[in-house]
Scaffold this motif. Structure first.
Motif, PDB file in Angstrom:
ATOM      1  N   GLU A   7      66.126 -30.995  22.364  1.00  0.00           N
ATOM      2  CA  GLU A   7      66.623 -32.055  22.414  1.00  0.00           C
ATOM      3  C   GLU A   7      68.101 -31.982  21.698  1.00  0.00           C
ATOM      4  OE1 GLU A   7      64.433 -33.607  17.874  1.00  0.00           O
ATOM      5  OE2 GLU A   7      63.157 -33.540  19.219  1.00  0.00           O
ATOM      6  N   THR A   8      69.339 -32.437  22.635  1.00  0.00           N
ATOM      7  CA  THR A   8      70.805 -32.587  22.617  1.00  0.00           C
ATOM      8  C   THR A   8      71.321 -34.166  22.783  1.00  0.00           C
ATOM      9  OG1 THR A   8      71.762 -31.720  23.468  1.00  0.00           O
ATOM     10  CG2 THR A   8      70.638 -32.351  24.887  1.00  0.00           C
ATOM     11  N   THR A   9      72.166 -33.691  22.860  1.00  0.00           N
ATOM     12  CA  THR A   9      73.238 -34.919  23.474  1.00  0.00           C
ATOM     13  C   THR A   9      73.849 -34.597  24.348  1.00  0.00           C
ATOM     14  OG1 THR A   9      73.363 -35.268  20.503  1.00  0.00           O
ATOM     15  CG2 THR A   9      74.687 -36.154  22.013  1.00  0.00           C
ATOM     16  N   VAL A  10      73.923 -35.817  25.493  1.00  0.00           N
ATOM     17  CA  VAL A  10      74.635 -35.884  26.585  1.00  0.00           C
ATOM     18  C   VAL A  10      76.262 -35.728  25.888  1.00  0.00           C
ATOM     19  CG1 VAL A  10      75.490 -37.098  28.732  1.00  0.00           C
ATOM     20  CG2 VAL A  10      72.739 -37.231  27.359  1.00  0.00           C
ATOM     21  N   ARG A  17      73.713 -30.072  27.380  1.00  0.00           N
ATOM     22  CA  ARG A  17      73.973 -28.039  27.491  1.00  0.00           C
ATOM     23  C   ARG A  17      72.351 -27.793  26.577  1.00  0.00           C
ATOM     24  NH1 ARG A  17      77.838 -26.472  27.995  1.00  0.00           N
ATOM     25  NH2 ARG A  17      79.932 -27.295  27.612  1.00  0.00           N
ATOM     26  N   ILE A  18      71.775 -26.671  27.401  1.00  0.00           N
ATOM     27  CA  ILE A  18      70.298 -26.664  27.158  1.00  0.00           C
ATOM     28  C   ILE A  18      70.475 -25.829  26.434  1.00  0.00           C
ATOM     29  CG2 ILE A  18      68.398 -26.201  27.946  1.00  0.00           C
ATOM     30  CD1 ILE A  18      68.727 -28.169  29.961  1.00  0.00           C
ATOM     31  N   PRO A  19      69.733 -24.905  25.323  1.00  0.00           N
ATOM     32  CA  PRO A  19      69.446 -24.501  24.260  1.00  0.00           C
ATOM     33  C   PRO A  19      68.768 -22.622  24.917  1.00  0.00           C
ATOM     34  CG  PRO A  19      68.393 -25.877  23.378  1.00  0.00           C
ATOM     35  CD  PRO A  19      69.472 -26.177  24.187  1.00  0.00           C
ATOM     36  N   GLU A  20      68.998 -21.858  25.033  1.00  0.00           N
ATOM     37  CA  GLU A  20      68.541 -20.273  25.737  1.00  0.00           C
ATOM     38  C   GLU A  20      68.393 -20.784  27.038  1.00  0.00           C
ATOM     39  OE1 GLU A  20      64.917 -20.501  23.599  1.00  0.00           O
ATOM     40  OE2 GLU A  20      66.342 -20.492  21.442  1.00  0.00           O
ATOM     41  N   ILE A  21      69.214 -21.698  27.930  1.00  0.00           N
ATOM     42  CA  ILE A  21      69.204 -21.904  29.566  1.00  0.00           C
ATOM     43  C   ILE A  21      69.176 -20.375  30.248  1.00  0.00           C
ATOM     44  CG2 ILE A  21      71.465 -22.501  29.773  1.00  0.00           C
ATOM     45  CD1 ILE A  21      68.455 -24.451  30.659  1.00  0.00           C
ATOM     46  N   ALA A  22      69.340 -19.024  29.996  1.00  0.00           N
ATOM     47  CA  ALA A  22      69.726 -18.457  30.497  1.00  0.00           C
ATOM     48  C   ALA A  22      68.405 -18.078  30.619  1.00  0.00           C
ATOM     49  CB  ALA A  22      70.508 -17.297  29.953  1.00  0.00           C
ATOM     50  N   ARG A  23      67.736 -17.649  30.346  1.00  0.00           N
ATOM     51  CA  ARG A  23      65.996 -17.189  31.094  1.00  0.00           C
ATOM     52  C   ARG A  23      65.512 -17.854  31.589  1.00  0.00           C
ATOM     53  NH1 ARG A  23      61.663 -19.405  26.178  1.00  0.00           N
ATOM     54  NH2 ARG A  23      62.273 -20.998  25.516  1.00  0.00           N
TER      55      ARG A  23
END
Length: 79
Positions: A7-10, A17-23
């Motif tokens: 869940e995020t906001t544009v 932004r997506i949390p933990e996207i690096a994985r």
């Protein structure tokens, strides 16, 4: 197929932004956007406007004869 929910906001500039996207680096992904419902969805807003219009103008020509009005208009225009 793996599925993750974030869940995020544009942001104002359109960035999400997506949390933990690096994985997820170097992996193909499929993105779905699901918008939270607003107070009045656009379809309901349109229906509400139509109802307001009809409430305001229904019966405005009640009791008038459209053919008689056309006849009067044409008689005044061409006489």
């Amino acid at each position: 197929m793996e599925a993750y929910k974030f869940e995020t906001t544009v942001e104002e500039n359109g960035v999400i932004r997506i949390p933990e996207i690096a994985r997820f680096a170097l992996r193909n992904v499929e993105i779905f956007l699901v918008f939270e419902s607003t107070e009045h969805p656009p379809e309901m807003e349109r229906e509400r406007r139509v109802e307001q219009f009809l409430d305001k103008w229904t019966g405005i020509l009640k009791g008038s004869d459209p053919d008689e009005a056309k006849h009067d208009y044409l008689r005044g225009k061409y006489t």
